[in-house]
Every structure is written in structure tokens, then in C-alpha cells.
Scaffold this motif. Structure first.
Motif, PDB file in Angstrom:
ATOM      1  N   PHE A  30      -3.784  13.135  -2.859  1.00  0.00           N
ATOM      2  CA  PHE A  30      -2.546  13.061  -2.070  1.00  0.00           C
ATOM      3  C   PHE A  30      -2.814  12.419  -0.714  1.00  0.00           C
ATOM      4  CE2 PHE A  30       0.187  15.287   1.113  1.00  0.00           C
ATOM      5  CZ  PHE A  30       1.383  14.659   0.794  1.00  0.00           C
ATOM      6  N   LEU A  31      -3.874  12.853  -0.042  1.00  0.00           N
ATOM      7  CA  LEU A  31      -4.215  12.290   1.271  1.00  0.00           C
ATOM      8  C   LEU A  31      -4.549  10.805   1.157  1.00  0.00           C
ATOM      9  CD1 LEU A  31      -6.357  15.193   2.782  1.00  0.00           C
ATOM     10  CD2 LEU A  31      -3.956  14.645   3.247  1.00  0.00           C
ATOM     11  N   ALA A  32      -5.259  10.417   0.102  1.00  0.00           N
ATOM     12  CA  ALA A  32      -5.612   9.002  -0.095  1.00  0.00           C
ATOM     13  C   ALA A  32      -4.357   8.160  -0.315  1.00  0.00           C
ATOM     14  CB  ALA A  32      -6.569   8.860  -1.271  1.00  0.00           C
ATOM     15  N   SER A  33      -3.379   8.713  -1.040  1.00  0.00           N
ATOM     16  CA  SER A  33      -2.138   7.958  -1.257  1.00  0.00           C
ATOM     17  C   SER A  33      -1.379   7.749   0.052  1.00  0.00           C
ATOM     18  CB  SER A  33      -1.245   8.664  -2.283  1.00  0.00           C
ATOM     19  OG  SER A  33      -0.652   9.823  -1.735  1.00  0.00           O
ATOM     20  N   LEU A  34      -1.439   8.734   0.948  1.00  0.00           N
ATOM     21  CA  LEU A  34      -0.768   8.588   2.248  1.00  0.00           C
ATOM     22  C   LEU A  34      -1.485   7.549   3.108  1.00  0.00           C
ATOM     23  CD1 LEU A  34      -0.046  12.328   3.118  1.00  0.00           C
ATOM     24  CD2 LEU A  34       1.498  10.667   2.082  1.00  0.00           C
ATOM     25  N   LEU A  35      -2.805   7.593   3.104  1.00  0.00           N
ATOM     26  CA  LEU A  35      -3.583   6.641   3.898  1.00  0.00           C
ATOM     27  C   LEU A  35      -3.417   5.214   3.387  1.00  0.00           C
ATOM     28  CD1 LEU A  35      -6.843   8.711   4.412  1.00  0.00           C
ATOM     29  CD2 LEU A  35      -5.189   8.079   6.172  1.00  0.00           C
TER      30      LEU A  35
END
Length: 144
Positions: A30-35
């Protein structure tokens, strides 16, 4: 004034000066998709995968934080501690809760208000949607 009196700033330099949201979630995908979202290049999010890491980021006054988005289902069960830390060290910064899809809210609307929560957002969510919540902070309602 002449044109040479102005300093032109490129977008990456601007991104380093803008306050970004702190997003606390133990889901690395999830964090990688936001970044990886295009808007993340303009307003860079700060990410933390644990409550302890989030508290260290919040208490460091060098970090510019526009808002705190926290998944209440953190793997280390520090979500309430992060909320308290944000209220103590960043009282003017809005706090939003991230809920997993179909997750039951453990607190009532009254308890959320007492905790200083600005809104509740159900995942999955895109980075631009989090930024929109920031822009509309005054009109955020508890939508769970």
C-alpha cells in the motif's frame, strides 16, 4: 526588479519544501503504491510501517507534516499511541484513520471526536484521494 532577481525552483526542489502527509500503515505494498503515484512527486508523503517509527517522525520537529493518516490495524498495536503523540506534538495537524475494507470501527463518533480525529477513510484509497481529504479538511465527515 529584473528577471535575474528571481530564483527559479524546479519541481523536485519544491517537493522537498512542501509539507507532506505522514502515512502510517504496516502494508508495504500500500505504501509503495502511494509513493509511486504521480502526485507524490510534487508533495512527497512520509511513510512509516510501525507505530514506533511514526512517533519518532512526529516528535522530530525537522519533519514537515501536513496530516497524519494512520491505519488503526497496525501490526504493532501502536495506533492509539500514535494518535496521542500527534495530538501532543502536532496539535494543529489533522489526523485521519485508515480502515481496511469492511473493517469495523472500534470507536464511536463521540470517541473519535474526543481523540481529535478529522475523518475516517476506507481502503483501498489512492494518494490523490488522501490529498483531497486534506484540502477539504473543514468539511470532513465521519463516513463509516
Amino acid at each position: 526588479m529584473f528577471a535575474e532577481d528571481f530564483i527559479l525552483v524546479s519541481p523536485p526542489e519544491v517537493a522537498n519544501k512542501l509539507a507532506g502527509p505522514l502515512i502510517v500503515d504496516s502494508n508495504n505494498n500500500f505504501l509503495a503504491s502511494l509513493l509511486g503515484h504521480p502526485k507524490a512527486e510534487l508533495i512527497r508523503p512520509i511513510t512509516a510501517t510501525s507505530g514506533m517509527q511514526a512517533q519518532l517522525l512526529i516528535t522530530n520537529s525537522k519533519n514537515k507534516i501536513a496530516a497524519v493518516f494512520i491505519n488503526i490495524k497496525l501490526s504493532d498495536n501502536y495506533s492509539l499511541s500514535v494518535i496521542c503523540c500527534a495530538n501532543l506534538f502536532r496539535p494543529a495537524v489533522p489526523i485521519f484513520l485508515l480502515l481496511e475494507s469492511r473493517q469495523e470501527m472500534p470507536w464511536s463518533k463521540l470517541e473519535l471526536r474526543k481523540l481529535g480525529i478529522s475523518g475516517v477513510i476506507e481502503k483501498p484509497v489512492q494518494y490523490h484521494e488522501l490529498l483531497e481529504k486534506l484540502e477539504n479538511d473543514a468539511t470532513v465527515e465521519f463516513c463509516y
